[in-house]
Design a protein around this motif. Structure first.
Motif, PDB file in Angstrom:
ATOM      1  N   PRO A  21       0.839  -1.214   0.000  1.00 30.63           N
ATOM      2  CA  PRO A  21       0.000   0.000   0.000  1.00 30.63           C
ATOM      3  C   PRO A  21       0.865   1.252   0.000  1.00 30.63           C
ATOM      4  CG  PRO A  21       0.008  -1.017   2.175  1.00 30.63           C
ATOM      5  CD  PRO A  21       0.681  -1.982   1.250  1.00 30.63           C
ATOM      6  N   PRO A  22       0.384   2.333  -0.633  1.00 31.79           N
ATOM      7  CA  PRO A  22       1.101   3.603  -0.581  1.00 31.79           C
ATOM      8  C   PRO A  22       1.024   4.188   0.818  1.00 31.79           C
ATOM      9  CG  PRO A  22      -1.041   3.910  -1.605  1.00 31.79           C
ATOM     10  CD  PRO A  22      -0.873   2.427  -1.393  1.00 31.79           C
ATOM     11  N   PRO A  23       1.912   5.108   1.174  1.00 31.17           N
ATOM     12  CA  PRO A  23       1.841   5.735   2.500  1.00 31.17           C
ATOM     13  C   PRO A  23       0.487   6.402   2.719  1.00 31.17           C
ATOM     14  CG  PRO A  23       3.898   6.290   1.394  1.00 31.17           C
ATOM     15  CD  PRO A  23       3.039   5.612   0.373  1.00 31.17           C
ATOM     16  N   ALA A  24      -0.068   6.202   3.892  1.00 29.92           N
ATOM     17  CA  ALA A  24      -1.360   6.820   4.212  1.00 29.92           C
ATOM     18  C   ALA A  24      -1.187   8.328   4.345  1.00 29.92           C
ATOM     19  CB  ALA A  24      -1.913   6.237   5.500  1.00 29.92           C
ATOM     20  N   GLN A  25      -2.217   9.060   3.899  1.00 32.68           N
ATOM     21  CA  GLN A  25      -2.193  10.518   3.994  1.00 32.68           C
ATOM     22  C   GLN A  25      -3.250  10.985   4.980  1.00 32.68           C
ATOM     23  OE1 GLN A  25      -1.453  13.089   0.504  1.00 32.68           O
ATOM     24  NE2 GLN A  25      -1.864  11.275  -0.721  1.00 32.68           N
ATOM     25  N   LEU A 366      -4.304  -1.451 -13.386  1.00 26.56           N
ATOM     26  CA  LEU A 366      -3.705  -0.126 -13.565  1.00 26.56           C
ATOM     27  C   LEU A 366      -3.702   0.669 -12.261  1.00 26.56           C
ATOM     28  CD1 LEU A 366      -5.262   0.741 -17.035  1.00 26.56           C
ATOM     29  CD2 LEU A 366      -2.839   0.293 -16.565  1.00 26.56           C
ATOM     30  N   ALA A 367      -4.734   0.484 -11.438  1.00 23.15           N
ATOM     31  CA  ALA A 367      -4.762   1.164 -10.137  1.00 23.15           C
ATOM     32  C   ALA A 367      -3.614   0.679  -9.268  1.00 23.15           C
ATOM     33  CB  ALA A 367      -6.098   0.926  -9.448  1.00 23.15           C
ATOM     34  N   ASP A 368      -3.322  -0.601  -9.332  1.00 24.43           N
ATOM     35  CA  ASP A 368      -2.182  -1.140  -8.591  1.00 24.43           C
ATOM     36  C   ASP A 368      -0.869  -0.542  -9.100  1.00 24.43           C
ATOM     37  OD1 ASP A 368      -0.770  -3.005  -6.833  1.00 24.43           O
ATOM     38  OD2 ASP A 368      -0.265  -4.085  -8.660  1.00 24.43           O
ATOM     39  N   GLU A 369      -0.739  -0.401 -10.416  1.00 21.22           N
ATOM     40  CA  GLU A 369       0.504   0.110 -11.000  1.00 21.22           C
ATOM     41  C   GLU A 369       0.798   1.548 -10.573  1.00 21.22           C
ATOM     42  OE1 GLU A 369       0.497  -0.343 -15.223  1.00 21.22           O
ATOM     43  OE2 GLU A 369       0.530  -2.545 -15.151  1.00 21.22           O
ATOM     44  N   CYS A 370      -0.244   2.361 -10.378  1.00 11.77           N
ATOM     45  CA  CYS A 370      -0.009   3.777 -10.069  1.00 11.77           C
ATOM     46  C   CYS A 370      -0.259   4.118  -8.603  1.00 11.77           C
ATOM     47  CB  CYS A 370      -0.855   4.672 -10.972  1.00 11.77           C
ATOM     48  SG  CYS A 370      -2.628   4.651 -10.654  1.00 11.77           S
ATOM     49  N   GLY A 371      -0.453   3.130  -7.761  1.00 11.01           N
ATOM     50  CA  GLY A 371      -0.625   3.389  -6.334  1.00 11.01           C
ATOM     51  C   GLY A 371      -1.982   3.937  -5.956  1.00 11.01           C
ATOM     52  N   ALA A 372      -3.016   3.614  -6.736  1.00  7.42           N
ATOM     53  CA  ALA A 372      -4.352   4.147  -6.463  1.00  7.42           C
ATOM     54  C   ALA A 372      -5.205   3.225  -5.595  1.00  7.42           C
ATOM     55  CB  ALA A 372      -5.081   4.432  -7.779  1.00  7.42           C
ATOM     56  N   PRO A 376      -4.488  -2.454  -0.627  1.00  2.00           N
ATOM     57  CA  PRO A 376      -4.562  -3.508  -1.647  1.00  2.00           C
ATOM     58  C   PRO A 376      -5.197  -4.800  -1.151  1.00  2.00           C
ATOM     59  CG  PRO A 376      -2.447  -2.392  -1.758  1.00  2.00           C
ATOM     60  CD  PRO A 376      -3.125  -1.884  -0.526  1.00  2.00           C
ATOM     61  N   ALA A 377      -4.925  -5.212   0.080  1.00  2.00           N
ATOM     62  CA  ALA A 377      -5.497  -6.460   0.586  1.00  2.00           C
ATOM     63  C   ALA A 377      -7.022  -6.368   0.674  1.00  2.00           C
ATOM     64  CB  ALA A 377      -4.899  -6.802   1.947  1.00  2.00           C
ATOM     65  N   ALA A 378      -7.518  -5.238   1.178  1.00  2.00           N
ATOM     66  CA  ALA A 378      -8.968  -5.058   1.271  1.00  2.00           C
ATOM     67  C   ALA A 378      -9.591  -4.961  -0.116  1.00  2.00           C
ATOM     68  CB  ALA A 378      -9.283  -3.809   2.084  1.00  2.00           C
TER      69      ALA A 378
END
Length: 402
Positions: A21-25, A366-372, A376-378
């Motif tokens: 997962p990308p860093p949480a904001q 594509l969402a996985d590729e760009c960190g969207a 990811p697990a959920a």
């Protein structure tokens, strides 16, 4: 690592390992480096009669919570636009209530954070409460002014959306000029104009009086210049970066270009050193965390990091907005569901059926590729539940055919 199954249109099922997962904001201040609005979708009541042709039944709690999510990321919301399924499932009564509820929520956010309501919210003004039948330019003016009065009365900024009724009754560019002059004359504050191309709505073909973009552009400029103090900007959604840059270079001082180009927004927002576009994008409803992170980089003068973050999102956006483009709303809502921002995979008007399972699978990829994918697990768990309803096994599949 989380593994997912991806059904293809050939019948093959591929697998993919999702990235971490990308860093949480957390919440951040409102962005000022650009004026940016995410055109937000609506969340249906899962128990509602949200079938084609029925009045929309909206899950107001989830719908407003999505807007708060966007505001907390420092972006504005463009309300009751085409992304909210206007003219494609969201009826005029629901549009009216949506604007009122969102304006109230924006006012609450404004009081807490000191951001002007009009920076947080602009809302669509249309003529969609008229019968879908022939009408006159005078009736179009009256309908526009009715909705304009309502939107301004809530405290929201206004976007004069392209009108199907005007497209049907206008004889030439002069009719557009007359209608917009009368509507702008009634505005209490500067508004944003709206130029939506036929890719988004075939009934808007030839809007502003010509199918030739450069001719229509001349009409747009004449409308703006005739009452420039009433025009804050123009949202341009033709998926034509050349045309956007051309019009942008000709706008009077103080009139903003809001890109609605979901294919080329990265370069248009960054700009060329002399000019840039602001943004009013359906894509940013799907990509709000990435957009916010990229804008933070731009605010610090780090164009390289801006490009690194936002550049990869364009492949996802191009797929979401691929032909038939008007069904992009399905991809926006699908990503919201994957990211836990709505409880069920449904849309008003039954529009969740407007894209195929392989199309949705490509969105996941594509969402996985760009960190969207925020979790990811959920997202994988939700995706595999959806696959199961289509008779497709989950991550144990390694290849073969359905």
């Amino acid at each position: 690592m989380t593994q997912i199954a991806l059904p293809r249109s050939s019948g093959r099922i591929d697998t993919r390992q999702l990235a971490p997962p990308p860093p949480a904001q957390g919440p951040r201040a409102h962005h000022t480096v650009r004026s940016v609005y995410a055109a937000a979708h609506v969340v249906p009541a899962a128990w509602g009669e949200n079938v084609p042709g029925a009045p929309a039944e909206v899950d107001w709690g989830s719908t407003l919570e999505f807007r708060r999510h966007v505001w907390d990321l420092g972006l504005g919301v463009a309300e009751a636009m085409d992304t909210a399924q206007r003219n494609m499932g969201l009826d005029p009564a629901a549009c009216r209530e949506l604007v009122e509820r969102s304006a109230q929520a924006a006012a609450e956010h404004s009081r807490r954070h000191g951001v002007p309501v009009r920076d947080l919210l602009v809302s669509g003004v249309n003529t969609d409460h008229l019968p879908d039948a022939p009408c006159s330019p005078a009736q179009v003016v009256h309908a526009y002014r009715e909705q304009l009065e309502h939107v301004e009365g809530t405290g929201s900024g206004a976007v004069l959306m392209a009108s199907r009724h005007l497209a049907a009754c206008a004889r030439d560019a002069s009719d557009y000029a007359k209608v917009y002059a009368e509507v702008l004359g009634a505005a209490q504050a500067p508004v944003v104009l709206h130029w939506l191309g036929e890719a988004f709505d075939p009934r808007l073909r030839g809007y502003f009086g010509s199918t030739e973009v450069d001719e229509a552009m001349d009409t747009v400029l004449s409308i703006i210049e005739a009452d420039v103090d009433k025009v804050a900007g123009i949202k341009m959604s033709l998926l034509d970066a050349r045309a956007e840059r051309a019009l942008r270079s000709r706008l009077p001082s103080g009139v903003r270009m809001y890109t609605g180009d979901d294919h080329h927004y990265v370069d248009l927002i960054r700009g060329d050193g002399d000019q840039h576009s602001d943004a009013l994008l359906g894509a940013f409803a799907a990509l709000a965390p990435r957009a916010s992170e990229a804008l933070s980089a731009l605010e610090s003068g780090d164009a390289e990091t801006y490009q690194r973050i936002l550049g990869p999102t364009e492949a996802l956006s191009r797929h979401v907005f691929s032909p038939p483009t008007q069904y992009y709303k399905t991809g926006v809502a699908f990503l919201a569901w994957l990211n836990g921002l709505q409880p069920a995979w449904t849309m008003v008007g039954g529009l969740h059926s407007a894209r195929s399972l392989p199309h949705l699978a490509r969105i996941v990829e594509l969402a996985d590729e760009c960190g969207a994918l925020s979790d990811p697990a959920a997202a994988a768990e939700r995706w595999h539940h959806l696959l199961g309803t289509h008779g497709i096994e989950g991550p144990a599949v390694t290849g073969g055919r359905v």
